[in-house]
Each structure stands twice: as C-alpha cells, then as structure tokens.
Design an enzyme around this catalytic site. Structure first.
Site, short mmCIF file in Angstrom:
data_model
loop_
_atom_site.label_atom_id
_atom_site.label_comp_id
_atom_site.label_asym_id
_atom_site.label_seq_id
_atom_site.Cartn_x
_atom_site.Cartn_y
_atom_site.Cartn_z
N CYS A 74 10.36 5.23 43.63
CA CYS A 74 9.32 4.36 44.22
C CYS A 74 9.91 3.30 45.13
CB CYS A 74 8.49 3.73 43.12
SG CYS A 74 7.68 4.98 42.10
N ASN B 273 -0.66 5.55 42.11
CA ASN B 273 0.75 5.31 42.43
C ASN B 273 1.33 6.56 43.10
OD1 ASN B 273 3.53 5.08 42.36
ND2 ASN B 273 3.62 4.19 40.31
N HIS C 82 4.90 -2.18 46.19
CA HIS C 82 4.68 -0.85 45.62
C HIS C 82 3.42 -0.92 44.75
CE1 HIS C 82 5.14 2.87 43.57
NE2 HIS C 82 5.58 2.35 42.46
O1 UT7 Z 1 6.17 3.55 39.97
C1 UT7 Z 1 7.23 3.25 39.11
C2 UT7 Z 1 7.02 1.90 38.50
N1 UT7 Z 1 6.07 2.01 37.41
C3 UT7 Z 1 5.46 0.94 36.96
O2 UT7 Z 1 5.63 -0.15 37.48
C4 UT7 Z 1 4.60 1.05 35.70
C5 UT7 Z 1 4.80 -0.17 34.83
N2 UT7 Z 1 4.02 -0.13 33.59
C6 UT7 Z 1 2.67 -0.28 33.60
O3 UT7 Z 1 2.05 -0.40 34.64
C7 UT7 Z 1 1.98 -0.35 32.28
O4 UT7 Z 1 2.93 -0.50 31.23
C8 UT7 Z 1 1.10 0.90 31.97
C9 UT7 Z 1 -0.12 0.91 32.88
C10 UT7 Z 1 1.91 2.17 32.18
C11 UT7 Z 1 0.61 0.88 30.54
O5 UT7 Z 1 -0.12 -0.31 30.31
P1 UT7 Z 1 0.19 -1.17 28.99
O6 UT7 Z 1 -0.76 -2.30 28.99
O7 UT7 Z 1 1.66 -1.49 29.03
O8 UT7 Z 1 -0.19 -0.15 27.86
P2 UT7 Z 1 0.72 0.40 26.68
O9 UT7 Z 1 1.68 1.41 27.19
O10 UT7 Z 1 1.27 -0.77 25.94
O11 UT7 Z 1 -0.34 1.12 25.78
C12 UT7 Z 1 -1.39 0.40 25.14
C13 UT7 Z 1 -2.28 1.38 24.39
C14 UT7 Z 1 -1.50 2.39 23.55
O12 UT7 Z 1 -2.22 2.58 22.35
P3 UT7 Z 1 -1.71 1.88 20.98
O13 UT7 Z 1 -0.31 2.42 20.78
O14 UT7 Z 1 -1.73 0.40 21.28
O15 UT7 Z 1 -2.73 2.33 20.01
C15 UT7 Z 1 -1.55 3.66 24.37
O16 UT7 Z 1 -1.52 4.82 23.56
O17 UT7 Z 1 -3.03 2.15 25.33
C16 UT7 Z 1 -2.89 3.56 25.04
N3 UT7 Z 1 -2.97 4.31 26.26
C17 UT7 Z 1 -4.12 4.75 26.79
N4 UT7 Z 1 -5.39 4.65 26.38
C18 UT7 Z 1 -6.35 5.21 27.16
C19 UT7 Z 1 -1.94 4.65 27.11
N5 UT7 Z 1 -2.41 5.32 28.16
C20 UT7 Z 1 -3.77 5.40 27.99
C21 UT7 Z 1 -4.80 5.95 28.76
N6 UT7 Z 1 -6.07 5.83 28.31
N7 UT7 Z 1 -4.59 6.58 29.93
#
Ligand code: UT7
Length: 321
Positions: free
Chosen positions: A112, A279, A249
């Site tokens: 990215c 993305n 990005h």
């Molecule tokens: O391009 C390369 C650079 N990439 C980035 O910059 C990405 C950086 N990271 C992020 O943008 C965020 O960390 C994400 C958008 C990927 C995830 O958001 P988050 O607020 O960090 O969520 P999380 O990974 O902490 O997950 C929270 C909860 C989890 O459930 P539990 O374990 O708390 O019960 C996940 O299983 O959300 C759940 N979850 C979802 N729920 C519904 C993860 N993906 C989904 C989904 N729909 N698509």
C-alpha cells in the site's frame, strides 16, 4: 538538478460495484459494522478485469490528461502486489498496450506504500537527469488474493488503478519525499507468491490468501504516519497547518481522523473516498488525487502518505500546478 511536476493523472476501476449489504448476503457482517469501523460503504471488484487492464486504462487517462504522447514516456513503474504475471512485468505490458517504446519499465512491490515508493524513484531519476516523463501507476486486483469467507479482510480490500505522470520542469513542484520500512512487522500483512512443489522440494506454502493483523497494523499506522508527515515537512518551511489537503492511503477513516488529531489539523483537510472504493492497495492515493482534483487550486500544498505491508510507509509534499 532538474525540477519535477505532475502533468497528468488518471484512474480506472472495475465495473462491478459491491455494497456492504451485498457482502452481508454471503458472510456474517453488516453495513453498520463495516461503515462504522472503516468508513467503507462500497467497492469495485473485478469480474475479469486484470491488473494490466486497469493499469493500462488509468495510464491512458493520465496520458490524455497530460497532453503528452506515448513516445514521450521514457520510464514506466507499476507499483503492484498483484501482477498478472511475474514476468513480464506489468509495466512492460502497459507499455505495449499504450504504444510506449524504448522506455525503462519495471514493477515495484511495496504494497500500500507502492505509489509513494515508485514516486520517490521516478522523481529522483528525473531530478538527476536520466528521464523526462515518467508514468507511475499504482494498480492492484487484491480480490484475487482474498478469502471471500474471511470477514477480517474481504470487506476491506478492493480493486483499482491510479496513474500519475511526472514531468521534468524548471520550477520544482515535488518538494520532498521520505520513505521507510520496518521488517520486524513483516508478518502483520502477508500474501504468498507462487509456491508449487517441485521434484526436489515437496514443501508448499499452505497460506493462499491475504492475512492481516488489523489491530497491530492500526497501531502502526496511527503512530508511524503522523511522525512521517512531520519528518517530511522538516526543512521545507511548512508545518502541518500550512497544508491545504492531505491525501492518505484509504485504509480506514478512523486512521485518517487519528492522524489529523495527532497533527492538530482539521480532519476536513483529509480527503476521503474510501466510502466508494474500499482499500485498493497501491492505487488509493492516485485514485483519490483524481477525485480530489475539482477542489484543488494551483499552488495548493498537498501531502500524500502511504502505509502498509512490509511494514512500509512514506509521505511526499507536492505543490499542485
Ligand atoms: O492497507 C494496509 C493497511 N491496513 C490498514 O491500515 C488496516 C488497519 N486496521 C484496521 O483498519 C482495523 O483494525 C480493522 C478495520 C481491520 C478492524 O477494526 P477493529 O476495530 O480493529 O476490529 P477488530 O479486529 O478488533 O475486531 C473487533 C470485532 C471482533 O470480534 P470480537 O473478537 O471482539 O468478538 C471481530 O471478529 O469485530 C469482529 N469483526 C467483524 N464483525 C463484523 C471483524 N471483522 C468483522 C466484519 N463484520 N467484517
């Protein structure tokens, strides 16, 4: 030392538009979760368009925008982690499609951050006098490397290409570029390359798709990016509040809001179009530049900033011409 300016921009995305609700029909997710956690509402996904197709279309649009001809281009770099072929390079295929002859052509893998990395190389090459007109394309079809049952990744990434032509000038408009990396984070975002067992080696990589440790990447981005932007402004005479528009990005709207807060800048100065595209990896910044163009004025000070797998990151300060 020569000067460099942006003389043309273009973008291309696949026809199929997939909303969050469309994705929620086949995996356990919701528009509410995706939109509130990321800012993404919709994205374009290939139904056959290749990385080369999108890269060539974005490049053609940039070429027409610049008023240059194919034979004026002497350097082509495609930043991609999803080439259609490992050889030839996507850059050579784009050159063939556009009728560009005798140019130096190669691909660059910096995920990215690829657009910023490729820009740094092209701008340096032009400044030192080797080239006059460089076509830089960020292009990815990440949908072919996604597990469409993994809600952690398939709701985030998408397909697209953006192109910029850098041209040699007397008055320099690309003020500074600063890239960096931290290989300690190399396992945080991964997508394996070709891995077929051979006669002498039965070992095969079992990972097939994009993996991302979202939480750790989020922490990295919200720390490294504001620091990198501060660093790129050092010795330029500008502070973050002097910048007219930040084009980051497009990974997560919350990352952009956090960077704005850390730099003490109004988050309205951070351009966002990830609601429409998701993305698109190396393509997000040049696609955003095309979409932001209507609001840009000659002389505006712009920051472009990319970050991603590697870990890699980089920012550049541009004066809009
Ligand atoms: O391009 C390369 C650079 N990439 C980035 O910059 C990405 C950086 N990271 C992020 O943008 C965020 O960390 C994400 C958008 C990927 C995830 O958001 P988050 O607020 O960090 O969520 P999380 O990974 O902490 O997950 C929270 C909860 C989890 O459930 P539990 O374990 O708390 O019960 C996940 O299983 O959300 C759940 N979850 C979802 N729920 C519904 C993860 N993906 C989904 C989904 N729909 N698509």
């Amino acid at each position: 030392m020569h000067g460099v300016k942006i003389s043309g921009i273009g973008r291309a995305v696949p026809e199929l538009e997939l909303s969050n609700d469309d994705i929620a029909k086949f995996i356990d997710t919701s528009d509410e979760w995706i939109a509130s956690r990321t800012g993404i509402k919709s994205r374009h996904i290939s139904t056959g368009e290749t990385t080369t197709d999108l890269a060539a279309k974005a490049a053609q649009n940039a070429l027409e925008d610049s008023g240059l001809n194919a034979h004026d281009i002497d350097l082509v770099i495609v930043a991609t982690v999803t080439p259609d072929y490992t050889m030839p390079s996507t850059a050579c295929s784009v050159a063939q499609r556009l009728g560009i002859k005798n140019a130096t052509c190669f691909d660059m893998a910096a995920a990215c951050s690829g657009f910023i990395y490729a820009s740094e190389v092209a701008v340096s090459f032009i400044k030192q006098g080797n080239y006059e007109n460089a076509l830089i394309i960020g292009a990815d079809v990440l949908s072919k490397g996604l597990d469409w049952e993994d809600r952690n990744t398939c709701v985030l990434f998408a397909d697209g290409a953006g192109a910029v032509i850098y041209q040699r000038t007397n008055e320099n408009k690309i003020v500074k570029i600063l890239t960096a990396s931290d290989g300690e984070g190399s396992d945080l975002i991964t997508l394996p390359a070709l891995s077929e067992p051979n006669r002498f080696n039965a070992n095969q990589n079992t990972q097939k798709y994009v993996y991302m440790n979202g939480r750790e990447v989020y922490k990295f981005a919200t720390t490294a990016v504001p620091q990198n932007i501060q660093d790129v402004l050092v010795d330029t005479g500008y502070t973050p509040s002097d910048i007219d528009l930040f084009i980051l990005h497009q990974a997560n709207a919350r990352i952009m809001d956090s960077v704005a807060k850390k730099l003490d800048v109004d988050n309205q100065k951070f351009f966002k179009n990830l609601q429409n595209y998701g993305n698109t990896s190396a393509a997000t910044i040049p696609i955003a530049l095309v979409d932001a163009r209507a609001q840009l004025k000659k002389g505006d000070k712009l920051i472009f900033s990319g970050f991603g797998a590697g870990l890699t990151w980089g920012s550049m300060l541009v004066i809009w011409d």
